[in-house]
Design an enzyme around this catalytic site. Sequence first.
Site, mmCIF file in Angstrom:
data_model
loop_
_atom_site.group_PDB
_atom_site.id
_atom_site.type_symbol
_atom_site.label_atom_id
_atom_site.label_comp_id
_atom_site.label_asym_id
_atom_site.label_seq_id
_atom_site.Cartn_x
_atom_site.Cartn_y
_atom_site.Cartn_z
ATOM 1 N N TRP A 44 -28.567 -18.158 13.112
ATOM 2 C CA TRP A 44 -28.330 -19.366 13.929
ATOM 3 C C TRP A 44 -26.936 -19.929 13.707
ATOM 4 C CZ3 TRP A 44 -30.981 -19.464 17.971
ATOM 5 C CH2 TRP A 44 -32.337 -19.163 17.989
ATOM 6 N N ASP A 72 -27.433 -28.245 11.611
ATOM 7 C CA ASP A 72 -28.558 -27.844 12.451
ATOM 8 C C ASP A 72 -29.790 -27.917 11.548
ATOM 9 O OD1 ASP A 72 -30.547 -26.558 13.859
ATOM 10 O OD2 ASP A 72 -29.382 -24.746 14.289
ATOM 11 N N LYS A 106 -40.124 -27.096 16.274
ATOM 12 C CA LYS A 106 -40.616 -26.711 14.947
ATOM 13 C C LYS A 106 -41.300 -27.878 14.236
ATOM 14 C CE LYS A 106 -37.733 -22.994 15.613
ATOM 15 N NZ LYS A 106 -36.369 -22.568 15.848
HETATM 16 C C1 PLP Z 1 -35.241 -22.269 16.497
HETATM 17 C C2 PLP Z 1 -33.873 -22.587 16.073
HETATM 18 C C3 PLP Z 1 -32.812 -22.728 16.985
HETATM 19 C C4 PLP Z 1 -32.961 -22.456 18.460
HETATM 20 O O1 PLP Z 1 -33.542 -23.513 19.117
HETATM 21 P P1 PLP Z 1 -33.553 -23.536 20.732
HETATM 22 O O2 PLP Z 1 -34.265 -24.837 20.995
HETATM 23 O O3 PLP Z 1 -34.306 -22.344 21.183
HETATM 24 O O4 PLP Z 1 -32.163 -23.551 21.196
HETATM 25 C C5 PLP Z 1 -31.578 -23.080 16.502
HETATM 26 N N1 PLP Z 1 -31.362 -23.292 15.194
HETATM 27 C C6 PLP Z 1 -32.354 -23.151 14.274
HETATM 28 C C7 PLP Z 1 -32.069 -23.385 12.833
HETATM 29 C C8 PLP Z 1 -33.633 -22.799 14.696
HETATM 30 O O5 PLP Z 1 -34.611 -22.663 13.791
#
Ligand code: PLP
Length: 363
Positions: free
Chosen positions: A106, A176, A200
């Site tokens: 990511w 993030d 999540k």
């Molecule tokens: C799942 C995830 C993403 C992607 O999220 P989207 O909503 O599909 O863009 C980005 N960063 C992390 C750390 C993730 O776990």
Amino acid sequence: MSKFERRIYNFCAGPAMLPTPVMEKAASEFLNYRGSGMSIMEDSHRGKLFEEVLDRSLSLLKELLSVPENYEIMFLSGGASLHFSALPLNLLKDGESADFAVTGIWAKKAMEEALRFNPVKKIYDGEDHKYTESPELNDSMVNPGAAYVYITSNNTLLGTRYANIPNITKAPLIADMTSEILSRKIDISKFGVIFAGAQKNIGPSGLSVLIIRKDLLRRSGRTVPILMDYALTAKNKSMYNTPPTYSIYMAKLVFEWLKDLGGVEKIEKINEEKAKILYDYLDTTSFYNAPVKPNSRSVMNVVFTLHDKNLESKFLAGAEEKGLHGLEGHRLVGGLRASIYNSMPKEGVIALVEYMKEFEKKV
Ligand SMILES: *Cc1c(COP(=O)(O)O)cnc(C)c1O
């Protein structure tokens, strides 16, 4: 009818399971929200009912995370990945560079997207170690002129996290937190920006939350596409256009559930107990293997492999039989992964470990 009388334990990395009480509450209000005769989904986003939902949602998030007054909180649609593009555009001036700690896929994606607009530099790259750790970072690693330092606080795919949030003061720290927001106590004042996709730990996919220090809102001075413009979104209270109203409503229910449970401090303890049950077992057996360095182990995504890889599909099929769903590792890395976000009850983790022990004995 499903063959399961109760809901299954869903260990999928995302979209992930939501708390059953939240789903029940949503179901009870689905057709008729608070006597209005309609679903909140059917209400105008400018309607009084939705306005209350939005305000409550934002204020609960502020309370749960103890967000200081000099930060703006907002909802955007486009998921977490929206911010891979929006961050450089909102924060970086033309030609300015940002630093990235590439602890996983990511972070790599976020860096590659930023690179389409601005120069970037890596301050860490875990690719050679197969991303099995999130190392300590400090100010001495920050490049001169870096406008921010970007991290993925919890690396969903490989199951690593920063045991301690890096103490970076030379440039704003951007994180993030998609796969761990609201799972442990975080000092927001250490960050310039925190963002997370909802699917999540918050609610339905497509929605994201952003928490940004107010002085960074207009930092780049660039022309930013309107739906990615943080300052404009803040000014319009997350409603420049129609926001994902039902997702914001679901997020509100999740925040209420978490608050009633005792907040982030309480869930952090529960999360640690859950992860310990799994890691403790993994540490006692050579039938399974936990590849992540112990001090980087994620409390949300527990990655493991079977010593004998050929048994994987049998393991997964047997798990499904028992209502233990979504244990396959990410398609890019394989292996197995149990995502045990806030909504996964301790009972689910205990059931998983019981199954793992049973499987080990049986084969
Ligand atoms: C799942 C995830 C993403 C992607 O999220 P989207 O909503 O599909 O863009 C980005 N960063 C992390 C750390 C993730 O776990």
